[in-house]
Enzyme design. Structure first.
Site, PDB file in Angstrom:
ATOM      1  N   ASP A  68     -93.994  26.361  47.379  1.00  8.25           N
ATOM      2  CA  ASP A  68     -92.730  26.413  47.279  1.00  8.25           C
ATOM      3  C   ASP A  68     -91.970  26.860  45.731  1.00  8.25           C
ATOM      4  O   ASP A  68     -91.664  26.278  45.216  1.00  8.25           O
ATOM      5  CB  ASP A  68     -92.098  24.976  47.430  1.00  8.25           C
ATOM      6  CG  ASP A  68     -90.703  24.770  47.394  1.00  8.25           C
ATOM      7  OD1 ASP A  68     -89.882  25.597  47.703  1.00  8.25           O
ATOM      8  OD2 ASP A  68     -90.476  23.364  47.218  1.00  8.25           O
ATOM      9  N   LEU A  69     -91.856  28.032  45.858  1.00 13.54           N
ATOM     10  CA  LEU A  69     -91.628  28.436  44.250  1.00 13.54           C
ATOM     11  C   LEU A  69     -90.141  29.330  44.621  1.00 13.54           C
ATOM     12  O   LEU A  69     -89.734  29.871  43.358  1.00 13.54           O
ATOM     13  CB  LEU A  69     -92.698  29.532  43.968  1.00 13.54           C
ATOM     14  CG  LEU A  69     -93.918  29.199  43.606  1.00 13.54           C
ATOM     15  CD1 LEU A  69     -94.953  30.193  43.063  1.00 13.54           C
ATOM     16  CD2 LEU A  69     -93.850  27.956  42.692  1.00 13.54           C
ATOM     17  N   LEU A 112     -88.533  32.356  45.209  1.00 15.27           N
ATOM     18  CA  LEU A 112     -88.291  33.606  44.485  1.00 15.27           C
ATOM     19  C   LEU A 112     -86.982  34.180  44.680  1.00 15.27           C
ATOM     20  O   LEU A 112     -86.362  34.011  45.729  1.00 15.27           O
ATOM     21  CB  LEU A 112     -89.286  34.697  45.009  1.00 15.27           C
ATOM     22  CG  LEU A 112     -90.803  34.537  44.238  1.00 15.27           C
ATOM     23  CD1 LEU A 112     -91.493  33.288  44.504  1.00 15.27           C
ATOM     24  CD2 LEU A 112     -91.426  35.741  44.385  1.00 15.27           C
ATOM     25  N   THR A 161     -79.495  21.998  49.048  1.00 13.80           N
ATOM     26  CA  THR A 161     -79.101  20.637  49.533  1.00 13.80           C
ATOM     27  C   THR A 161     -78.093  20.056  48.374  1.00 13.80           C
ATOM     28  O   THR A 161     -77.326  19.117  48.679  1.00 13.80           O
ATOM     29  CB  THR A 161     -80.170  19.553  50.385  1.00 13.80           C
ATOM     30  OG1 THR A 161     -81.033  19.713  49.567  1.00 13.80           O
ATOM     31  CG2 THR A 161     -80.291  20.222  51.788  1.00 13.80           C
ATOM     32  N   ARG A 201     -91.798  11.445  48.541  1.00 13.31           N
ATOM     33  CA  ARG A 201     -91.867   9.990  47.932  1.00 13.31           C
ATOM     34  C   ARG A 201     -92.125   9.143  48.939  1.00 13.31           C
ATOM     35  O   ARG A 201     -92.935   8.220  48.667  1.00 13.31           O
ATOM     36  CB  ARG A 201     -90.642   9.979  47.272  1.00 13.31           C
ATOM     37  CG  ARG A 201     -90.515  10.408  45.602  1.00 13.31           C
ATOM     38  CD  ARG A 201     -89.216  10.559  45.217  1.00 13.31           C
ATOM     39  NE  ARG A 201     -88.380  11.309  45.991  1.00 13.31           N
ATOM     40  CZ  ARG A 201     -87.025  11.704  45.651  1.00 13.31           C
ATOM     41  NH1 ARG A 201     -86.579  10.819  44.737  1.00 13.31           N
ATOM     42  NH2 ARG A 201     -86.310  12.474  46.530  1.00 13.31           N
ATOM     43  N   ASP A 245     -95.261  16.462  44.549  1.00  6.65           N
ATOM     44  CA  ASP A 245     -94.610  16.542  43.397  1.00  6.65           C
ATOM     45  C   ASP A 245     -95.043  15.690  42.255  1.00  6.65           C
ATOM     46  O   ASP A 245     -94.709  14.697  41.925  1.00  6.65           O
ATOM     47  CB  ASP A 245     -92.994  15.919  43.585  1.00  6.65           C
ATOM     48  CG  ASP A 245     -92.593  17.028  44.590  1.00  6.65           C
ATOM     49  OD1 ASP A 245     -92.628  18.306  44.367  1.00  6.65           O
ATOM     50  OD2 ASP A 245     -91.751  16.560  45.359  1.00  6.65           O
TER      51      ASP A 245
HETATM   52  O1  C5P Z   1     -89.451  12.763  47.825  1.00 12.40           O
HETATM   53  P1  C5P Z   1     -88.600  13.923  48.831  1.00 12.40           P
HETATM   54  O2  C5P Z   1     -88.991  13.524  50.390  1.00 12.40           O
HETATM   55  O3  C5P Z   1     -87.230  13.663  48.789  1.00 12.40           O
HETATM   56  O4  C5P Z   1     -89.227  15.409  48.632  1.00 12.40           O
HETATM   57  C1  C5P Z   1     -88.722  16.370  49.361  1.00 12.40           C
HETATM   58  C2  C5P Z   1     -89.532  17.493  48.954  1.00 12.40           C
HETATM   59  O5  C5P Z   1     -88.608  18.752  49.457  1.00 12.40           O
HETATM   60  C3  C5P Z   1     -89.170  17.726  47.215  1.00 12.40           C
HETATM   61  O6  C5P Z   1     -90.446  18.512  47.118  1.00 12.40           O
HETATM   62  C4  C5P Z   1     -88.142  18.748  47.310  1.00 12.40           C
HETATM   63  O7  C5P Z   1     -88.113  19.420  46.265  1.00 12.40           O
HETATM   64  C5  C5P Z   1     -88.079  19.625  48.503  1.00 12.40           C
HETATM   65  N1  C5P Z   1     -86.794  20.222  48.948  1.00 12.40           N
HETATM   66  C6  C5P Z   1     -85.505  19.167  49.300  1.00 12.40           C
HETATM   67  N2  C5P Z   1     -84.517  20.006  49.676  1.00 12.40           N
HETATM   68  C7  C5P Z   1     -84.631  21.271  49.821  1.00 12.40           C
HETATM   69  C8  C5P Z   1     -85.293  22.166  49.386  1.00 12.40           C
HETATM   70  C9  C5P Z   1     -86.760  21.467  48.983  1.00 12.40           C
HETATM   71  O8  C5P Z   1     -85.745  18.213  49.173  1.00 12.40           O
HETATM   72  N3  C5P Z   1     -83.391  21.968  50.125  1.00 12.40           N
END
Ligand code: C5P
Length: 232
Positions: A59-60, A62, A119, A211, A10
């Site tokens: 991860d787009l 669609l 989520t 992160r 990210d």
């Molecule tokens: O920084 P962190 O560990 O929270 O990042 C989680 C990644 O997973 C991010 O790129 C977020 O967009 C992605 N994601 C998520 N929950 C979802 C789908 C994707 O946290 N339901």
């Protein structure tokens, strides 16, 4: 593909992303490219990271009419990524069209997984805004079943839902799970978090970690710690 840790890249652009990846000398982690980086840099960043030897989850998410999603997936199939996704709420017809579009002339294709309910959606909003009145967990499992029926490979879900998804859709139905934190780590905006060890115990197939690795003082050490906890 087996159990693995997927690092969420990210980052706002190419420079930050490549200098992050440069720290992983001799290692080729599985990475996730999301909207932020893809919309900034386009398909070239995908090709460049692929050339460096990484597996890529694009991860787009669609979501459109079946014919449009089919065309979109056909374009993505040429990028040689390993995993892509869509919204299960686009219906079985859309998911089937996506699979068709994604399948290359030689019959190969990237894994295709579905987002069930984001989520960030809670029970109250789902009821008031989307007019879906069933319990959220039931909606997630129903969407997982639709994805299974359409022939998809799995879903994105919380590690806490991975066991149920496997019960409902089979042990080979993939669960790709974000929301992972080290014990005592900062949860940030994630509401329901689990450690890599717990995600493994709960049966996740892939954990997506952003992160806790990208913001760590030593990202390589943090990645290794995730791998050790999740894969063993
Ligand atoms: O920084 P962190 O560990 O929270 O990042 C989680 C990644 O997973 C991010 O790129 C977020 O967009 C992605 N994601 C998520 N929950 C979802 C789908 C994707 O946290 N339901």
């Amino acid at each position: 593909m087996g159990k693995d840790v997927i690092i969420a890249l990210d980052f706002p652009g190419r420079e930050e992303t490549l200098s992050f990846l440069d720290r992983f000398t001799g290692k080729k982690p599985f990475v996730k490219i999301g909207m932020e980086l893809f919309y900034a840099e386009g398909p070239d960043i995908v090709r460049e990271i692929k050339r460096r030897g990484h597996k890529i989850f694009l991860d787009l998410k669609l979501h459109d009419i079946p014919n449009t999603v089919k065309g979109g997936m056909r374009s993505l199939s040429r990028l040689d990524v390993d995993m892509v996704n869509l919204h299960a709420s686009g219906t079985i017809a859309m998911m089937q069209a996506a699979l068709e579009g994604l399948t290359r002339p030689d019959g190969t294709r990237p894994l295709l997984i579905a987002v069930t309910q984001l989520t960030s959606t809670d029970q109250e909003r789902m009821e008031k805004e989307l007019l879906i009145e069933k319990p959220l967990a039931e909606v997630v499992m129903h969407y997982a079943s639709l994805a299974r029926q359409a022939g998809l490979d799995g879903i994105v879900c919380s590690p806490l839902e991975a066991g149920k998804a496997h019960e409902r859709c089979g042990a080979n139905f993939l669960t790709v799970t974000p929301g992972v934190r080290f014990a005592g780590g900062d949860a940030g905006d994630q509401k329901r978090v689990t450690t890599p060890e717990k995600a493994r115990e709960l049966g996740s197939d892939y954990i997506v970690v952003g992160r806790p690795i990208t913001q760590a003082d030593d990202p390589v050490e943090a990645y290794e710690r995730c791998l050790a906890g999740f894969v063993g």
